[in-house]
Design a protein around this motif. Structure first.
Motif, PDB file in Angstrom:
ATOM      1  N   PHE A   5      37.291  51.051  43.191  1.00  0.00           N
ATOM      2  CA  PHE A   5      37.399  50.827  41.737  1.00  0.00           C
ATOM      3  C   PHE A   5      38.278  49.599  41.488  1.00  0.00           C
ATOM      4  CE2 PHE A   5      35.834  54.388  39.113  1.00  0.00           C
ATOM      5  CZ  PHE A   5      35.458  55.279  40.098  1.00  0.00           C
TER       6      PHE A   5
ATOM      7  N   PHE B 279      32.861  50.260  41.533  1.00  0.00           N
ATOM      8  CA  PHE B 279      32.866  50.349  40.065  1.00  0.00           C
ATOM      9  C   PHE B 279      33.643  49.162  39.524  1.00  0.00           C
ATOM     10  CE2 PHE B 279      31.775  54.609  41.172  1.00  0.00           C
ATOM     11  CZ  PHE B 279      31.041  55.111  40.106  1.00  0.00           C
TER      12      PHE B 279
ATOM     13  N   ILE C 244      31.402  49.481  34.675  1.00  0.00           N
ATOM     14  CA  ILE C 244      32.260  50.468  34.013  1.00  0.00           C
ATOM     15  C   ILE C 244      33.024  49.744  32.918  1.00  0.00           C
ATOM     16  CG2 ILE C 244      34.101  50.123  35.755  1.00  0.00           C
ATOM     17  CD1 ILE C 244      34.764  53.126  35.397  1.00  0.00           C
TER      18      ILE C 244
ATOM     19  N   ASP D 129      38.466  53.777  33.443  1.00  0.00           N
ATOM     20  CA  ASP D 129      38.408  54.363  34.800  1.00  0.00           C
ATOM     21  C   ASP D 129      39.139  55.687  34.915  1.00  0.00           C
ATOM     22  OD1 ASP D 129      37.564  51.745  36.640  1.00  0.00           O
ATOM     23  OD2 ASP D 129      38.692  51.265  34.845  1.00  0.00           O
TER      24      ASP D 129
ATOM     25  N   SER E 230      32.819  55.318  29.133  1.00  0.00           N
ATOM     26  CA  SER E 230      32.808  54.359  30.245  1.00  0.00           C
ATOM     27  C   SER E 230      31.475  53.659  30.451  1.00  0.00           C
ATOM     28  CB  SER E 230      33.146  55.084  31.553  1.00  0.00           C
ATOM     29  OG  SER E 230      32.082  55.958  31.909  1.00  0.00           O
TER      30      SER E 230
ATOM     31  N   GLY F 135      41.661  51.964  44.640  1.00  0.00           N
ATOM     32  CA  GLY F 135      41.617  51.241  43.359  1.00  0.00           C
ATOM     33  C   GLY F 135      42.712  50.209  43.317  1.00  0.00           C
TER      34      GLY F 135
ATOM     35  N   LEU G  62      42.478  48.474  38.218  1.00  0.00           N
ATOM     36  CA  LEU G  62      43.039  49.764  37.819  1.00  0.00           C
ATOM     37  C   LEU G  62      44.526  49.660  37.531  1.00  0.00           C
ATOM     38  CD1 LEU G  62      40.345  50.897  38.619  1.00  0.00           C
ATOM     39  CD2 LEU G  62      41.496  52.770  39.784  1.00  0.00           C
TER      40      LEU G  62
ATOM     41  N   CYS H 140      45.334  56.269  36.713  1.00  0.00           N
ATOM     42  CA  CYS H 140      44.280  55.866  37.670  1.00  0.00           C
ATOM     43  C   CYS H 140      44.736  56.094  39.115  1.00  0.00           C
ATOM     44  CB  CYS H 140      43.924  54.384  37.493  1.00  0.00           C
ATOM     45  SG  CYS H 140      42.899  54.032  36.063  1.00  0.00           S
TER      46      CYS H 140
END
Ligand SMILES: Nc1nc2c(c(=O)[nH]1)N[C@H]1C(S)=C(S)[C@@H](COP(=O)(O)OP(=O)(O)OC[C@H]3O[C@@H](n4cnc5c(=O)[nH]c(N)nc54)[C@H](O)[C@@H]3O)O[C@H]1N2
Ligand SMILES: Nc1nc2c(c(=O)[nH]1)N[C@H]1C(S)=C(S)[C@@H](COP(=O)(O)OP(=O)(O)OC[C@H]3O[C@@H](n4cnc5c(=O)[nH]c(N)nc54)[C@H](O)[C@@H]3O)O[C@H]1N2
Ligand code: SF4
Ligand SMILES: [Mo]
Length: 722
Positions: free
Chosen positions: A183, A217, A234, A239, A284, A308, A312, A321
């Motif tokens: 992410f 993502f 996204i 997130d 999202s 992430g 993030l 996150c």
């Protein structure tokens, strides 16, 4: 001057091992040196971590060493703004002038009258790690700021809350995982972050070759997304909801297999019960079906790691996150497991040997905005108001250490104005740039090829346990100073001028600590760690392999009860802010959200004067989805004005399908402004600073800046000149 001079016949070449300090991948290098000049740089194939990897920036490392723009002697400013002129002065005069300036501010006001900003390259210099913090400690100011609060504070805050130490950060076991869930990170361009993973492109190729999966993502179809098995757009800053919906799915579908040393599973389940995949879809743009499928695949995989990073960390819910990422790994049975996430065991373990404390939060607050400190630092988003607001504790003098906050921190343009009004400013830096131009004196240290290196930071975050000591490739000039020598002198000379005298014992112990060389200190610390020795490292300059990552938990937890709290109270409390403050899609007509980006050949806000790293297609543009362009009557290549709450910038736009509709992107570190330097001009393109749009009011609960997901409007100006 090269230490080879005089030993090697004219025209003959030698090879020397070096190390690249330009990003977290810490690649080992092999340099060819002919007549004292670097004539070739390649990756060192024998390095057990970087395995021969090198990127375009590593190839340009010698360009920094030879760069005519780079400062080699201290310079002093007379005049301001466009009238400023700079004169080279001796080290002695420069150090005394800085010590006078800092001490005067402290003596005439109080210790908090000194503001310090610590920039990113400090993490990449051994001398900064051993002596920079020592320097900062001697001043005892509460007005400490750093690039960490536009970067990774959420990871450290959550590490402290869940594992008991700000430096206990789990790392994906990339070489063994079969499912890598990413992410908001772009390691194909960044070479990995809080995950030292040199040679990421080949490591991903290997992952896929063994049948593994990488799912990304990201609101932009990035270089990493393009080599992934799957990529999903996204909506920026949503997130936390998607990740919590994944955690929720694990729990609801009975897929969870938490380790025995966790607490508060029930409390967690209650706290996140309303974060359903359907709710996540509504905010999202990721379908509920995708969220459920990916969660099931993640749980079923034979070794899976969720990761992430910047996308993030630097959003309004960065801490939630990182908490959710930890929960995914913990509850799916992938925590502290080969192929999941593991904690590296570095030869020098700063968490274990107490080099850095476990961390603290909200022990004091900022004077003006009442913002909590983390780990002794205030959010850099509070820097400007602490300079501008009169009263006791107001910052009157600033010291920057290897940082360019004017381009790197929110509302940088106004921070620049505040710097201009200071009584005194000094910078330890190798370039004259948007920040250092406000300094009265710039003190330039030696650079990577001239100093010994052992990486105290990034071995702690590496995908394999290794250790490496790299002696300086070149001797430093007689008239040059290493950063640690500058820090030592500044500490000693300023302390001597500060009225409030410290006890003799304290002064002596500071003097002793500051006088030990970084290399000597590495030797001592290696002995403490008992994994390898300086003798062994000198015998193996390519690096020593200490083996793959392996399970170490719960023994290494720093929590009092050696257990992990799945639902730390401050994070659970922040869920309410998440529920109530996420923008409702469809609201804010005409509004777009702004995110950042990094490129392979950029290095934050510098190296933009190097020909090798700036040639090729311009990359400063605002990226925007063609549908968003069409909706506003804007053509590809037009000059546009981007406006946020904080300010406006004008730049040309490029339409690309790689952008999620509704999202626009600018790189950070652009917008160079110093006339008379080549910074940003090498490619004929200056660009604009994204941080003239980012907002110091937008913060995560940890105090980290929310750089991502800034609401902006974009309008056409005149077509850009071609
Ligand atoms: N909008 C937005 N803003 C961001 C980011 C983003 O993604 N989006 N990223 C953030 C992140 S992750 C970071 S780390 C920060 C970086 O923020 P900063 O650390 O403030 O900025 P850098 O561009 O890394 O500046 C490095 C400075 O150090 C100097 N320098 C380089 N090498 C040396 C050296 O060896 N010694 C000394 N003394 N000086 C040296 C350079 O001349 C330059 O002035 O930016 C942050 N800002
Ligand atoms: N070439 C190069 N390498 C670097 C640097 C550099 O300047 N140049 N800087 C170094 C530094 S200081 C750091 S900290 C690391 C950073 O390393 P990374 O985090 O890997 O790098 P970024 O490019 O900032 O990646 C952030 C990604 O998040 C996406 N994103 C933005 N907002 C959101 C969001 O709300 N949600 C999601 N899911 N994604 C989002 C962006 O599109 C971007 O692809 O890189 C390091 N390496
Ligand atoms: S990936 Fe590139 S910039 Fe990063 S350490 Fe390796 S050579 Fe240097
Ligand atoms: Mo960073």
């Amino acid at each position: 001057m090269s230490s080879d001079l005089g030993l090697t016949p004219v025209g003959a070449s030698t090879t020397k091992l070096g190390v690249c300090n330009l990003c977290e991948a810490i690649c080992g290098l092999e340099l060819t040196i002919t007549d004292g000049a670097v004539t070739g740089i390649k990756g060192n194939a024998n390095d057990p971590l970087s395995r021969g990897h090198i990127c375009p920036k590593g190839v340009a490392l010698a360009d920094i060493y030879t760069d005519p723009d780079r400062l080699r002697r201290p310079i002093r400013r007379t005049g301001t703004g466009a009238e400023a002129t700079w004169t080279e002065i001796s080290w002695d005069e420069a150090l005394d002038t800085v010590a006078d300036g800092l001490a005067t501010a402290i003596n005439e006001n109080d210790k908090n009258a000194l503001g310090i900003y610590v920039g990113n390259p400090n993490a990449h210099s051994l001398g900064s790690m051993t002596h920079g913090f020592e320097l900062i400690k001697t001043f005892k100011t509460r007005n400490k700021f750093s690039a960490s609060s536009v970067d990774q504070i959420p990871h450290m805050y959550v590490g402290m809350l869940q594992f008991g130490h700000q430096l206990l950060l789990p790392v994906a076991d990339l070489d063994n995982t079969s499912y890598f869930l990413v992410f908001g990170a772009n390691p194909m361009a960044s070479n990995g972050s809080l995950m030292t993973v040199p040679d990421f492109p080949n490591r991903v190729r290997e992952l896929k070759a063994r049948g593994g999966t990488m799912v990304v993502f990201d609101p932009r179809r990035t270089e990493t997304a393009k080599v992934a098995t799957e990529h999903h757009f996204i909506r920026p800053a949503s997130d936390a909801v998607v990740l919590m919906a994944m955690v929720n799915t694990l729990l609801v579908e009975g897929l969870s297999e938490a380790p025995p040393y966790v607490d508060n599973l029930d409390a967690l389940q209650t706290a996140i019960a309303d974060f359903t995949p359907e709710y996540a879809e509504s905010v999202s743009g990721v379908s509920a079906e995708t969220i459920r499928r990916i969660t099931r695949e993640f749980a079923a995989a034979d070794g899976a790691a969720a990761y992430g990073r910047m996308g993030l960390s630097t959003q309004g819910f960065g801490s939630i996150c990182q908490w959710a990422i930890n929960l995914l790994n913990l509850l799916s049975g992938n925590f502290d497991r080969v192929g999941g996430v593991l904690f590296p065991e570095p030869a020098i373990d700063a968490a274990k040997n107490g080099l850095l404390s476990a961390g603290h939060f909200d022990v004091w607050r900022s004077r003006v905005r009442d913002m909590p400190e983390f780990g002794g630092e205030l959010p850099v988003s509070c820097f400007r108001e602490e300079i501008d607001t009169p009263g006791e504790g107001q910052i009157k003098a600033v010291l920057t250490l290897a940082g360019n906050p004017v381009l790197s921190t929110p509302d940088g343009r106004r921070l620049s104005e505040s710097f201009a009004g200071l009584d005194f400013m000094a910078s330890v830096d190798i370039y004259l740039n948007e920040t250092t131009r406000h300094a009265d004196v710039i003190l330039p240290p030696t650079t990577a090829l001239e100093r010994d290196h052992y990486d105290l930071v990034f071995h702690m975050l590496a995908v394999r346990n290794t250790a490496r000591f790299t002696p300086a490739v070149f001797d430093k000039d007689k008239d040059a100073m290493h950063d640690w020598e500058i820090f030592r002198e500044l500490a000693l000379r300023t302390t001597a001028r500060i009225n409030a005298t410290k006890p003799l014992v304290q002064r002596l112990s500071e003097r002793v600590r500051l006088s030990l060389s970084p290399t000597f200190m590495v030797g001592l610390l290696l002995r403490l760690g008992r994994k390898t020795t300086m003798t062994q490292l000198r015998k193996h300059p390519e690096g020593v392999d200490l083996g793959p990552l392996r399970p170490t938990m719960p023994a290494r937890l720093h929590t009092k009860n050696k257990r992990i709290d799945l639902a730390p109270a401050p994070l659970v409390a922040d869920l309410e802010r998440l529920r109530t403050s996420l923008p409702v899609p469809g609201e804010g007509e005409g509004e777009l959200v702004l995110i950042g980006r990094r490129h392979k050949s950029d290095c934050n806000s510098w190296t933009h004067n190097l020909e090798r790293l700036t040639r090729g297609k311009p990359r400063h543009q605002l990226l925007m989805n063609p549908a968003d362009l069409a909706a506003r009557g804007i053509n590809d290549g037009d000059l546009v004005r981007i406006t946020s709450r904080v300010g406006s910038v004008e730049v040309d736009v490029a339409g690309v399908d790689d952008m999620m509709p509704g999202v626009v992107s600018l790189p950070h570190g652009y917008g160079h402004q110093v006339e008379g330097t080549r910074m940003g001009h090498a490619s004929g393109v200056v660009g604009v600073s994204i941080n003239d749009l980012t907002d110091p009011e937008r913060l995560d609960v940890s105090g980290n800046a929310a750089l991502s997901g800034v609401p902006v409007t974009v309008e056409a100006l005149v077509p850009a000149a071609v």
